[in-house]
Design an enzyme around this catalytic site. Structure first.
Site, PDB file in Angstrom:
ATOM      1  N   SER A   1       0.836  -1.196   0.000  1.00 53.25           N
ATOM      2  CA  SER A   1       0.000   0.000   0.000  1.00 53.25           C
ATOM      3  C   SER A   1       0.877   1.254   0.000  1.00 53.25           C
ATOM      4  O   SER A   1       1.727   1.424  -0.867  1.00 53.25           O
ATOM      5  CB  SER A   1      -0.948  -0.034   1.207  1.00 53.25           C
ATOM      6  OG  SER A   1      -1.900   0.992   1.146  1.00 53.25           O
ATOM      7  N   LEU A   2       0.713   2.114   0.981  1.00 47.43           N
ATOM      8  CA  LEU A   2       1.506   3.336   1.045  1.00 47.43           C
ATOM      9  C   LEU A   2       2.996   3.033   1.194  1.00 47.43           C
ATOM     10  O   LEU A   2       3.841   3.824   0.763  1.00 47.43           O
ATOM     11  CB  LEU A   2       1.026   4.199   2.216  1.00 47.43           C
ATOM     12  CG  LEU A   2       1.707   5.565   2.404  1.00 47.43           C
ATOM     13  CD1 LEU A   2       1.523   6.442   1.185  1.00 47.43           C
ATOM     14  CD2 LEU A   2       1.182   6.265   3.647  1.00 47.43           C
TER      15      LEU A   2
END
Length: 619
Positions: free
Chosen positions: A351-352
């Site tokens: 994800s991030l």
């Protein structure tokens, strides 16, 4: 004197003569009594708090053996440290405590276990303390050698344990509250089951991990402290990822393991969320957070706001510096504990976390190349100095002739990034250069977009192609996908055959019935049929060719990234996910930690660089 010591004295002073009512007792007099007794085999356990409940987990067989050898070496256990779990934890033998090496974690108790108990409502067996287990073992030994059973013991908690025979041993809990006469605890209620030796309880004990480490992977998490739908930490999720990889190495790289060509891949978590929220930002957030819907607001502050933190220049740099310094710290410690490590290092982000790693890599000034063993560092950092100037940026875009225009308007690189198309037009910049500049700075801004997208279309924009479908770890595609493709091909064949039949029926229906024209039409049809049949066959061949092309896509060159091999991969959907993709969107984002397909892709990419491939290539 304690009750345990007094009980031991009573046992030692008891009459060793056999019971006249026991047949086997007379046989014991004619043979060596000690021959029937076998010492218990100890196994080492550690205690973890799971769901606010203590759970005792066994060490793998290799670690337990190492701990037992260190315990029985005759040396002082104080200050003795034994590495376990592949070197990720250290056991301080004198303290009987287990400490994490690479990350912060509460220390857990360690115990040398020989006797266990379990109640009706308990899921797992619980070991007795080492001191009381020793008392139980001595009592058991005396009962076996003398064949005198139904021995009663009182535990430090005033609980009663009765040894009826080697197969039946029970543990009674005291009744809550004694009467006014102060009577001793009675054996009432449903008793607990007592077992001797870890081999007699239902517990899974793993063999251990290979000592050789071929590759090191740092795993960086995304937003929030929880990484999956069970709200587990990055450490727990990476532990699952590592466990899956060990199982897949045994099943898909069996030949390489038997030939001792490979060992294992080590996955280590990198945590940046805790350092970020320990800077005092949570206190500031609490001051401005409304009291309504408290749980939802707390969840938002703890997770979703990480996206906005990364968009902030101040906290973005804090996050990036934390990830870089943490990887350097872990790598230095890893080399100290594994001085013979010669493998490569990879970084993986979820994800991030993938965006953070992308920004770190694109801002590296020093080539990572061969790592100097004397430095013992990855030298990963976000260098804030020596950034490309506006002149260098324009030369990169082959627009250096417009530098004077920007200098005249006092437009630096930061100001140029804020310019719109109309601003550039007013400065006299032609259409082509304007589009180049706007596209360049727009791409630079999108680096901080927290949503993941494909990469290959940006590298090869002139070619349209689908991402690579990750094969199932058991081979081929999932059943419902193959069924769907098979039905699609069958419906295409039926449609082609039906269209051909309707075309022939329509020509027969519209044919004129006049006898004068019949001969000429027959001749024309004779000439036209080969053409129509050739057209039909060519249509069908075209359809079949297109299907074949779809099935066997030509190789796609995606440039120098990943050695020219594919970059974008997508997991196969599960059967239940095909009903409504929106319902499983969040689950799909968090499913990678236990996905065999994802782990196998990572292992395949790592080992193929070393010339080691799967036992059987997946289709």
């Amino acid at each position: 004197m304690s009750s345990l010591e007094s009980h031991q004295e009573q046992l030692s002073q008891s009459d060793p003569s056999p019971s006249p009512n026991s047949c086997s007792s007379f046989e014991l007099l004619d043979m060596d009594p000690g021959s029937l007794y076998e010492p218990v085999s100890p196994h080492w356990f550690y205690c973890k708090i799971l769901d606010s409940k203590e759970t005792w987990i066994p060490f793998n067989s290799e670690d337990s053996q190492q701990l037992e050898e260190a315990y029985g070496s005759g040396k002082d256990c104080n200050g003795r440290i034994v590495p376990t779990d592949g070197g990720r934890y250290d056991v301080h033998l004198g303290e009987r405590m287990r400490y994490a090496v690479y990350w912060d974690e509460l220390a857990s108790e360690v115990r040398r276990c020989t006797w266990f108990y379990k109640g009706d409502k308990d899921n797992k067996y619980v070991p007795y303390s080492e001191s009381f287990s020793q008392v139980l073992e001595e009592t058991y030994k005396l009962a076996v050698t003398l064949d005198e059973w139904k021995k009663k013991l009182e535990s430090p908690n005033r609980e009663i344990i009765i040894l009826h025979n080697p197969k039946l041993m029970v543990h009674y809990q005291p009744v809550a509250g004694s009467d006014e006469w102060g009577s001793t605890p009675a054996e009432q209620g449903r008793p607990r089951t007592v077992k001797r030796g870890a081999e007699n309880i239902s517990v899974e004990i793993h063999c251990g991990e290979p000592l050789q480490i071929d590759h090191l992977v740092f795993v960086v998490h995304g937003i929030g402290p929880a990484c999956d739908l069970r709200f587990r930490s990055i450490v727990q999720c990476v532990n699952d990822f590592r466990s899956v990889s060990l199982n897949l190495l045994q099943t898909h790289f069996k030949k390489a393991q038997e030939n001792q060509q490979i060992g294992r891949v080590e996955f280590l978590p990198v945590n940046w969320h805790s350092p970020l929220h320990s800077t005092g930002v949570d206190v500031d957030l609490q001051r401005i957070t409304l009291p309504s819907i408290n749980r939802l607001r707390h969840f938002t502050n703890d997770t979703i706001l990480d996206v906005f933190f990364y968009n902030s220049p101040t906290y973005c740099q804090t996050i990036v510096d934390t990830v870089a310094s943490e990887m350097n710290r872990i790598y230095t410690l890893f080399l100290q504990r594994n001085p013979d490590f010669k493998g490569g290092v990879s970084i993986a982000g979820h994800s991030l976390g993938s965006l953070i790693l992308f920004d770190i890599l694109t801002n590296q000034e020093d080539a990572l190349g061969d790592i100097d063993s004397e430095k013992s560092s990855l030298n990963i950092a976000m260098d804030q100095g020596d950034k490309p100037t506006l002149e260098e940026e324009l030369k990169k875009l082959q627009l250096a002739e417009f530098l004077n225009v920007f200098e005249k308007e006092k437009v630096d690189k930061e100001a140029l990034a804020l310019c719109t198309d109309r601003d550039l037009q007013e400065m006299g910049i032609p259409l082509g250069p304007r589009k180049k500049i706007l596209n360049y700075f727009r791409t630079r801004k999108n680096l901080f977009d927290p949503v993941a997208y494909r990469i290959e279309p940006m590298i090869v924009p002139e070619v349209e192609f689908e991402p690579m479908l990750i094969p199932h770890h058991k081979g081929r595609k999932r059943m419902h996908l193959e069924l769907r493709e098979g039905l699609s091909r069958m419906s295409m064949d039926l449609k082609n055959n039906l269209l051909g039949s309707l075309r022939m029926a329509w020509k027969s229906f519209t044919r004129a019935p006049y006898p004068a024209l019949q001969a000429s039409e027959t001749a024309e049809e004779t000439e036209a049929e080969p053409e129509s049949s050739s057209e039909k066959s060519s249509d069908v061949n075209t359809e079949e060719t297109s299907v074949a092309v779809k099935e066997e896509d030509p190789p796609i060159n995606v440039g120098m990234l990943n050695g020219g091999q594919r970059i974008d991969y997508v997991l196969q959907e599960k059967p239940i996910e095909s009903f409504n993709e929106y319902l499983f969107a969040l689950q799909s984002h968090l499913c990678y930690w236990e996905s065999e397909d994802t782990v196998l892709l990572v292992l395949k990419e790592i080992y193929q660089t070393q010339g080691i491939f799967l036992d059987q290539p997946l289709q």
